[in-house]
Design a protein around this motif. Structure first.
Motif, PDB file in Angstrom:
ATOM      1  N   ARG A  59       0.736  -3.326  11.941  1.00 61.00           N
ATOM      2  CA  ARG A  59       0.148  -2.958  10.657  1.00 61.00           C
ATOM      3  C   ARG A  59      -0.451  -1.559  10.730  1.00 61.00           C
ATOM      4  N   SER A  60      -0.765  -1.021   9.569  1.00 53.76           N
ATOM      5  CA  SER A  60      -1.316   0.335   9.509  1.00 53.76           C
ATOM      6  C   SER A  60      -2.682   0.428  10.177  1.00 53.76           C
ATOM      7  N   ASP A  61      -3.407  -0.711  10.312  1.00 52.80           N
ATOM      8  CA  ASP A  61      -4.708  -0.697  10.983  1.00 52.80           C
ATOM      9  C   ASP A  61      -4.577  -0.867  12.492  1.00 52.80           C
ATOM     10  N   GLY A  99       0.805  -1.220   0.000  1.00 47.13           N
ATOM     11  CA  GLY A  99       0.000   0.000   0.000  1.00 47.13           C
ATOM     12  C   GLY A  99       0.834   1.264   0.000  1.00 47.13           C
ATOM     13  N   GLY A 100       2.159   1.109   0.044  1.00 46.68           N
ATOM     14  CA  GLY A 100       3.052   2.257   0.031  1.00 46.68           C
ATOM     15  C   GLY A 100       3.441   2.762   1.402  1.00 46.68           C
ATOM     16  N   ILE A 130      -5.549  -7.753  17.687  1.00 50.38           N
ATOM     17  CA  ILE A 130      -6.411  -6.947  16.821  1.00 50.38           C
ATOM     18  C   ILE A 130      -7.196  -5.959  17.666  1.00 50.38           C
ATOM     19  N   LEU A 131      -7.079  -4.697  17.337  1.00 48.88           N
ATOM     20  CA  LEU A 131      -7.785  -3.657  18.075  1.00 48.88           C
ATOM     21  C   LEU A 131      -9.271  -3.682  17.737  1.00 48.88           C
ATOM     22  N   GLY A 132     -10.096  -3.311  18.726  1.00 52.25           N
ATOM     23  CA  GLY A 132     -11.531  -3.224  18.498  1.00 52.25           C
ATOM     24  C   GLY A 132     -11.889  -2.025  17.626  1.00 52.25           C
ATOM     25  N   GLU A 133     -13.018  -2.106  16.954  1.00 51.60           N
ATOM     26  CA  GLU A 133     -13.485  -1.010  16.104  1.00 51.60           C
ATOM     27  C   GLU A 133     -14.393  -0.117  16.937  1.00 51.60           C
ATOM     28  N   GLU A 134     -13.856   1.028  17.335  1.00 51.42           N
ATOM     29  CA  GLU A 134     -14.582   1.914  18.243  1.00 51.42           C
ATOM     30  C   GLU A 134     -15.900   2.412  17.653  1.00 51.42           C
ATOM     31  N   GLU A 135     -15.917   2.625  16.344  1.00 56.63           N
ATOM     32  CA  GLU A 135     -17.153   3.123  15.725  1.00 56.63           C
ATOM     33  C   GLU A 135     -18.266   2.087  15.777  1.00 56.63           C
TER      34      GLU A 135
END
Length: 285
Positions: free
Chosen positions: A60-62, A37-38, A83-88
């Protein structure tokens, strides 16, 4: 008679000795890698000659923290993902998953060779010389961590936060059994069988799909039902083999072979595994 040393002097001596021993058995490289992804990702690679292991770690970038441990003695590779949780989506906590699978010794340079690598330009941005084909893994079992030593002594500590999410597949058990001389039944005592995955239809034939088969999480809207999750982990840069060159020998027309560098590779792994709820696999859309 030897002179007595003050406590502070002894403490300093012990500290220096411990640091020296650690330096002799474990070395670290920090590699800046440009992904597809650069983005530039910083990899930390540790080689421990005493344990005969290599550990590679990056974020990783995420935000996912990936740790890869290679146990050369047992031909085992472990990949852990935090793996981080998705706050949204209301997920405030992280989750950890571990995947254990067979590791061919010739697909990564040895821990001894890794410990001897040095960087002439640590700030350089690295790109792998070869992008290897992606491997797909369908995980068949959960590993009972208290019995995970049958695979590798490093699994229990590494995967301590993945008590219900450490996975292995059956075909690797067969390979280890042959190579390590351990009966498959010994491995099975450390495992719990996972529910079967629902098979996709092939051409015009509809595959058998019993009620207890589990559907893929991909596209599923049923957040509280079990499904089969997919997680891809790519190692963007690692020393996959040594390079050898030819030089003139001591006699006329004779040649000698010597180590003259490393070959670097990129490798992706796609893991498919059972989870109890779709909410644990929100990325698999």
């Amino acid at each position: 008679m030897l002179p007595r040393l003050k406590l502070s002097t002894c403490a300093k001596f012990v500290t220096v000795l411990v640091c020296l021993l650690f330096h002799l058995t474990s070395t670290q490289l920090i590699i800046n890698v440009k992904n597809q992804g650069g983005d530039v990702v910083q990899e930390n690679i540790f080689a421990n000659v005493t344990d005969d292991t290599v550990t590679l770690e990056f974020q990783r970038s995420d935000g996912t923290l990936v740790t890869q441990v290679i146990d050369f003695r047992n031909e085992v590779q472990v990949i852990k993902a935090l793996i981080l949780g998705e706050e949204e989506r209301g997920q405030s906590q992280y989750q950890v998953v571990c995947f254990i699978f067979h590791f061919p010794k010739d697909s990564f340079i040895s821990s001894d060779a890794m410990s001897k690598l040095r960087q002439k330009n640590p700030s350089a941005i690295r790109l792998p010389e070869q992008d290897l084909a992606r491997d797909n893994y369908t995980m068949d079992y959960n590993v009972i961590l208290q019995h995970s030593g049958v695979f590798s002594p490093h699994v229990a500590d590494l995967c301590a936060e993945a008590k219900e999410a450490t996975y292995v597949r059956h075909e690797d058990l067969t390979v280890w059994s042959i190579n390590q001389g351990i009966p498959v039944t010994t491995y099975l005592k450390a495992l719990r069988k996972l529910p079967k995955t629902k098979q996709r239809s092939v051409k015009n034939e509809v595959a058998d799909s019993p009620k207890n088969n589990i559907e893929s999480c991909t596209g599923s809207k049923k957040m509280w039902l079990p499904c089969n999750c997919h997680l891809e982990i790519c190692i963007g840069w690692y020393p996959c083999s040594l390079k050898y060159c030819k030089g003139k020998g001591q006699t006329k027309n004779s040649y000698v072979t010597y180590r003259c560098g490393i070959k670097t590779c990129r490798k992706c792994h796609l893991f498919s595994y059972y989870i109890k709820e779709k909410e644990q696999c929100m990325w698999d859309e």
